[in-house]
Write a protein that holds these residues in place. Structure first.
Motif, PDB file in Angstrom:
ATOM      1  N   GLN A  64      -4.257  13.970  13.534  1.00 38.18           N
ATOM      2  CA  GLN A  64      -3.001  13.224  13.683  1.00 38.18           C
ATOM      3  C   GLN A  64      -2.702  12.853  15.133  1.00 38.18           C
ATOM      4  O   GLN A  64      -1.982  11.897  15.405  1.00 38.18           O
ATOM      5  CB  GLN A  64      -1.835  14.053  13.114  1.00 38.18           C
ATOM      6  CG  GLN A  64      -1.959  14.361  11.628  1.00 38.18           C
ATOM      7  CD  GLN A  64      -1.993  13.104  10.775  1.00 38.18           C
ATOM      8  OE1 GLN A  64      -1.364  12.106  11.097  1.00 38.18           O
ATOM      9  NE2 GLN A  64      -2.748  13.144   9.682  1.00 38.18           N
ATOM     10  N   ASN A  65      -3.254  13.616  16.085  1.00 37.54           N
ATOM     11  CA  ASN A  65      -2.924  13.375  17.490  1.00 37.54           C
ATOM     12  C   ASN A  65      -3.857  12.380  18.168  1.00 37.54           C
ATOM     13  O   ASN A  65      -3.723  12.112  19.361  1.00 37.54           O
ATOM     14  CB  ASN A  65      -2.929  14.699  18.261  1.00 37.54           C
ATOM     15  CG  ASN A  65      -4.293  15.387  18.221  1.00 37.54           C
ATOM     16  OD1 ASN A  65      -5.167  14.999  17.442  1.00 37.54           O
ATOM     17  ND2 ASN A  65      -4.474  16.396  19.062  1.00 37.54           N
ATOM     18  N   GLN A  66      -4.830  11.831  17.442  1.00 33.14           N
ATOM     19  CA  GLN A  66      -5.762  10.873  18.044  1.00 33.14           C
ATOM     20  C   GLN A  66      -5.188   9.455  18.059  1.00 33.14           C
ATOM     21  O   GLN A  66      -4.485   9.044  17.129  1.00 33.14           O
ATOM     22  CB  GLN A  66      -7.089  10.853  17.276  1.00 33.14           C
ATOM     23  CG  GLN A  66      -8.026  11.988  17.603  1.00 33.14           C
ATOM     24  CD  GLN A  66      -9.406  11.782  17.019  1.00 33.14           C
ATOM     25  OE1 GLN A  66      -9.612  10.978  16.103  1.00 33.14           O
ATOM     26  NE2 GLN A  66     -10.393  12.498  17.549  1.00 33.14           N
ATOM     27  N   LYS A  67      -5.488   8.724  19.117  1.00 35.44           N
ATOM     28  CA  LYS A  67      -5.193   7.283  19.172  1.00 35.44           C
ATOM     29  C   LYS A  67      -6.426   6.568  18.627  1.00 35.44           C
ATOM     30  O   LYS A  67      -7.495   6.595  19.220  1.00 35.44           O
ATOM     31  CB  LYS A  67      -4.918   6.845  20.605  1.00 35.44           C
ATOM     32  CG  LYS A  67      -4.523   5.388  20.745  1.00 35.44           C
ATOM     33  CD  LYS A  67      -3.120   5.114  20.239  1.00 35.44           C
ATOM     34  CE  LYS A  67      -2.073   5.650  21.197  1.00 35.44           C
ATOM     35  NZ  LYS A  67      -0.692   5.253  20.807  1.00 35.44           N
ATOM     36  N   VAL A  68      -6.253   5.914  17.458  1.00 39.62           N
ATOM     37  CA  VAL A  68      -7.395   5.421  16.686  1.00 39.62           C
ATOM     38  C   VAL A  68      -7.348   3.903  16.549  1.00 39.62           C
ATOM     39  O   VAL A  68      -6.313   3.323  16.203  1.00 39.62           O
ATOM     40  CB  VAL A  68      -7.418   6.062  15.282  1.00 39.62           C
ATOM     41  CG1 VAL A  68      -8.534   5.463  14.430  1.00 39.62           C
ATOM     42  CG2 VAL A  68      -7.594   7.568  15.399  1.00 39.62           C
ATOM     43  N   ILE A  69      -8.495   3.268  16.805  1.00 41.47           N
ATOM     44  CA  ILE A  69      -8.681   1.844  16.533  1.00 41.47           C
ATOM     45  C   ILE A  69      -9.723   1.711  15.430  1.00 41.47           C
ATOM     46  O   ILE A  69     -10.730   2.413  15.430  1.00 41.47           O
ATOM     47  CB  ILE A  69      -9.137   1.084  17.797  1.00 41.47           C
ATOM     48  CG1 ILE A  69      -8.069   1.159  18.885  1.00 41.47           C
ATOM     49  CG2 ILE A  69      -9.445  -0.387  17.470  1.00 41.47           C
ATOM     50  CD1 ILE A  69      -8.472   0.515  20.206  1.00 41.47           C
TER      51      ILE A  69
ATOM     52  N   MET B 112      -7.009   0.927   7.502  1.00 44.23           N
ATOM     53  CA  MET B 112      -6.012   0.123   8.212  1.00 44.23           C
ATOM     54  C   MET B 112      -4.750   0.936   8.499  1.00 44.23           C
ATOM     55  O   MET B 112      -4.220   0.946   9.616  1.00 44.23           O
ATOM     56  CB  MET B 112      -5.639  -1.102   7.375  1.00 44.23           C
ATOM     57  CG  MET B 112      -6.694  -2.166   7.263  1.00 44.23           C
ATOM     58  SD  MET B 112      -6.109  -3.484   6.147  1.00 44.23           S
ATOM     59  CE  MET B 112      -7.407  -4.706   6.356  1.00 44.23           C
ATOM     60  N   THR B 113      -4.266   1.629   7.467  1.00 48.68           N
ATOM     61  CA  THR B 113      -3.023   2.388   7.583  1.00 48.68           C
ATOM     62  C   THR B 113      -3.179   3.570   8.521  1.00 48.68           C
ATOM     63  O   THR B 113      -2.242   3.947   9.239  1.00 48.68           O
ATOM     64  CB  THR B 113      -2.574   2.865   6.186  1.00 48.68           C
ATOM     65  OG1 THR B 113      -2.480   1.755   5.302  1.00 48.68           O
ATOM     66  CG2 THR B 113      -1.221   3.551   6.247  1.00 48.68           C
ATOM     67  N   ALA B 114      -4.363   4.165   8.546  1.00 53.32           N
ATOM     68  CA  ALA B 114      -4.611   5.321   9.408  1.00 53.32           C
ATOM     69  C   ALA B 114      -4.717   4.943  10.879  1.00 53.32           C
ATOM     70  O   ALA B 114      -4.566   5.794  11.761  1.00 53.32           O
ATOM     71  CB  ALA B 114      -5.888   6.026   8.965  1.00 53.32           C
TER      72      ALA B 114
ATOM     73  N   GLU C  14      -0.601  10.476   5.443  1.00 55.81           N
ATOM     74  CA  GLU C  14      -1.382  10.680   4.220  1.00 55.81           C
ATOM     75  C   GLU C  14      -2.770  10.050   4.331  1.00 55.81           C
ATOM     76  O   GLU C  14      -3.764  10.620   3.868  1.00 55.81           O
ATOM     77  CB  GLU C  14      -0.626  10.102   3.024  1.00 55.81           C
ATOM     78  CG  GLU C  14       0.660  10.863   2.700  1.00 55.81           C
ATOM     79  CD  GLU C  14       1.572  10.084   1.758  1.00 55.81           C
ATOM     80  OE1 GLU C  14       2.401  10.726   1.073  1.00 55.81           O
ATOM     81  OE2 GLU C  14       1.470   8.834   1.716  1.00 55.81           O
ATOM     82  N   SER C  15      -2.833   8.857   4.939  1.00 53.83           N
ATOM     83  CA  SER C  15      -4.126   8.175   5.097  1.00 53.83           C
ATOM     84  C   SER C  15      -5.055   8.974   6.006  1.00 53.83           C
ATOM     85  O   SER C  15      -6.248   9.112   5.731  1.00 53.83           O
ATOM     86  CB  SER C  15      -3.905   6.765   5.660  1.00 53.83           C
ATOM     87  OG  SER C  15      -3.185   5.960   4.755  1.00 53.83           O
TER      88      SER C  15
ATOM     89  N   PHE D 274       0.846  -1.193   0.000  1.00 54.10           N
ATOM     90  CA  PHE D 274       0.000   0.000   0.000  1.00 54.10           C
ATOM     91  C   PHE D 274       0.881   1.243   0.000  1.00 54.10           C
ATOM     92  O   PHE D 274       1.868   1.324   0.734  1.00 54.10           O
ATOM     93  CB  PHE D 274      -0.918  -0.021   1.225  1.00 54.10           C
ATOM     94  CG  PHE D 274      -1.993   1.009   1.197  1.00 54.10           C
ATOM     95  CD1 PHE D 274      -2.962   0.994   0.204  1.00 54.10           C
ATOM     96  CD2 PHE D 274      -2.051   2.009   2.162  1.00 54.10           C
ATOM     97  CE1 PHE D 274      -3.972   1.952   0.171  1.00 54.10           C
ATOM     98  CE2 PHE D 274      -3.057   2.956   2.153  1.00 54.10           C
ATOM     99  CZ  PHE D 274      -4.012   2.930   1.148  1.00 54.10           C
ATOM    100  N   THR D 275       0.521   2.234  -0.803  1.00 51.18           N
ATOM    101  CA  THR D 275       1.440   3.350  -1.066  1.00 51.18           C
ATOM    102  C   THR D 275       1.303   4.506  -0.089  1.00 51.18           C
ATOM    103  O   THR D 275       2.253   5.272   0.107  1.00 51.18           O
ATOM    104  CB  THR D 275       1.236   3.880  -2.493  1.00 51.18           C
ATOM    105  OG1 THR D 275      -0.143   4.227  -2.681  1.00 51.18           O
ATOM    106  CG2 THR D 275       1.623   2.818  -3.516  1.00 51.18           C
ATOM    107  N   LEU D 276       0.145   4.691   0.540  1.00 50.31           N
ATOM    108  CA  LEU D 276      -0.026   5.814   1.463  1.00 50.31           C
ATOM    109  C   LEU D 276       0.565   5.484   2.828  1.00 50.31           C
ATOM    110  O   LEU D 276       0.469   4.349   3.307  1.00 50.31           O
ATOM    111  CB  LEU D 276      -1.508   6.161   1.632  1.00 50.31           C
ATOM    112  CG  LEU D 276      -2.283   6.616   0.399  1.00 50.31           C
ATOM    113  CD1 LEU D 276      -3.716   6.971   0.787  1.00 50.31           C
ATOM    114  CD2 LEU D 276      -1.614   7.796  -0.279  1.00 50.31           C
ATOM    115  N   ASN D 277       1.163   6.475   3.493  1.00 49.57           N
ATOM    116  CA  ASN D 277       1.617   6.280   4.864  1.00 49.57           C
ATOM    117  C   ASN D 277       0.512   6.720   5.834  1.00 49.57           C
ATOM    118  O   ASN D 277      -0.563   7.165   5.410  1.00 49.57           O
ATOM    119  CB  ASN D 277       2.920   7.025   5.124  1.00 49.57           C
ATOM    120  CG  ASN D 277       2.799   8.532   4.896  1.00 49.57           C
ATOM    121  OD1 ASN D 277       1.742   9.124   5.112  1.00 49.57           O
ATOM    122  ND2 ASN D 277       3.881   9.166   4.450  1.00 49.57           N
TER     123      ASN D 277
END
Length: 394
Positions: A211-216, A286-288, A202-203, A196-199
């Motif tokens: 960006q600062n959230q802890k995400v499930i 998934m990546t995010a 980017e995701s 998968f190309t996005l980091n």
């Protein structure tokens, strides 16, 4: 060139996702080609390229229960009549369409032998069976694929068997007794989920996640019959509510309406849970994520490998062991964590979620072959030319 592809239906999105990836690759590689899908699948068809025409079979729902499979015709037909109808429709369609290449996914003779009359028609077509890699337990696999009448179907009808797994993870011939005349038809291409190309940054930007959230993120793929698993996941999340900011529950489009309403009600009562029905960009989610909790179907496992996400998977099959074998083979290589169905029901998931948040898995340096789609067009063209004896005009 005309290509027809059959996948029976499924109770999840895995078979449709596989065929969507293959057809997308073939559409991009072969410009002078028409493609037709033949399936009873009734969700997730938007994953297929617009160039793929769908010949829609009457659908059914099937449930994996301890006492056996339970098939229910979605239009109210008794199962015997439903599959007799499907058999006739497949035959009539292929008799008129007459593809140059016919591909069947997972079931060489179709469910309830619904492909057999049609296969007799396609004497001049290249016929390919695609398999996910791990099938069933040894006894059932040999009975349904590699011995007796089943092996005769592979011998007499199919020119090639394409397997969607890295043989270093699982090789059919090392785990099942396979006759030599079938072994010589087998070709491993690797998983169908290229890197998968996005980091993560980017995701998250694409999805609008801070960006600062802890995400499930949690998904049971298609989701049919998964309510009890979802309840255990929510219990485990509630126990660990101090360790994450938000969890996106992606229920899957096949989850029953009543179950969906129950989960939405739970989502309204727990601020940290956001319930969603379906996404078409699961690898971006998934990546995010900081942690992904997913079903252990073959297609989803391939996507977990391709994104290198920090994952816990739940093999949810009751009567089969394919997901259990596959997920534990990957866990032994340090690629993900596994909570079996029994362990999930007994509360192990609570501890595993905390462990995964505190000690995330970094599987980005694996050497597993995930470039199966890259190999597909040349393999199909080569097999076609071998069977036909002349160069294909794509």
């Amino acid at each position: 060139m005309k290509i027809a592809m059959y996948w029976h239906n499924g109770r999840s999105l895995g078979h449709t996702a596989e065929m969507a990836k293959i057809t997308k690759t073939l559409v991009e590689s072969f410009s002078n080609t028409y493609m037709a899908g033949i399936s009873g699948a009734f969700k997730g068809l938007d994953m297929l390229p617009s160039k793929v025409d769908i010949f829609k079979l009457p659908s059914f729902s099937n449930y994996d229960r301890k006492e056996g499979w339970s098939y229910i015709g979605n239009q109210g037909l008794p199962v015997e009549i439903l599959f007799e109808l499907r058999k006739k429709l497949i035959y009539d369609y292929l008799n008129i369409y007459m593809p140059d290449i016919f591909m069947a996914n997972h079931l060489p003779n179709g469910l309830y032998n619904e492909l057999i009359p049609a296969l007799d028609l396609l004497k001049n077509s290249l016929k390919i069976l695609t398999l996910r890699g791990i099938l069933f337990d040894k006894e059932k696999t040999e009975k349904e694929y590699f011995s007796g009448e089943a092996s005769k179907i592979l011998k007499n009808y199919y020119d090639s068997i394409i397997v969607h797994i890295d043989p270093n993870i699982f090789a059919l011939e090392d785990n099942y007794d396979i006759p030599d005349y079938i072994k010589e038809k087998i070709h491993y291409v690797g998983y169908l989920s290229p890197k998968f190309t996005l980091n993560k940054l980017e995701s998250r930007n694409e999805l609008g996640i801070p960006q600062n959230q802890k995400v499930i993120v949690a998904s049971m793929a298609g989701g049919q019959g998964a309510l009890n698993i979802w309840k255990k996941i929510i219990e485990a999340l509630h126990t660990n509510r101090g360790h994450f900011d938000i969890c996106y529950l992606i229920t899957g489009p096949y989850l029953e309406y009543e179950s969906k309403m129950i989960l939405k009600k739970i989502g309204q009562d727990i601020p940290q849970i956001c319930v969603m029905e379906y996404v078409s960009n699961m690898q971006t989610w998934m990546t995010a994520s900081d942690l992904f909790i997913g079903a252990a179907g073959s297609s989803m496992l391939g996507e977990i490998i391709s994104t290198s996400c920090n994952a816990i998977v739940i093999p949810r099959q009751i009567r089969e062991i394919e997901q259990y074998i596959h997920s534990y083979e990957l866990s032994k290589k340090g690629l993900l964590r596994v909570s079996s169905l029994k362990e999930t029901c007994e509360g192990k998931l609570e501890k595993l979620i905390l462990e995964a948040i505190k000690e995330p898995i970094d599987s980005s340096k694996h050497n597993i072959n995930i470039d199966g789609l890259k190999n597909y067009p040349s393999l199909i063209q080569r097999k076609y030319e071998e069977v036909k004896g002349y160069e294909a005009k794509w």
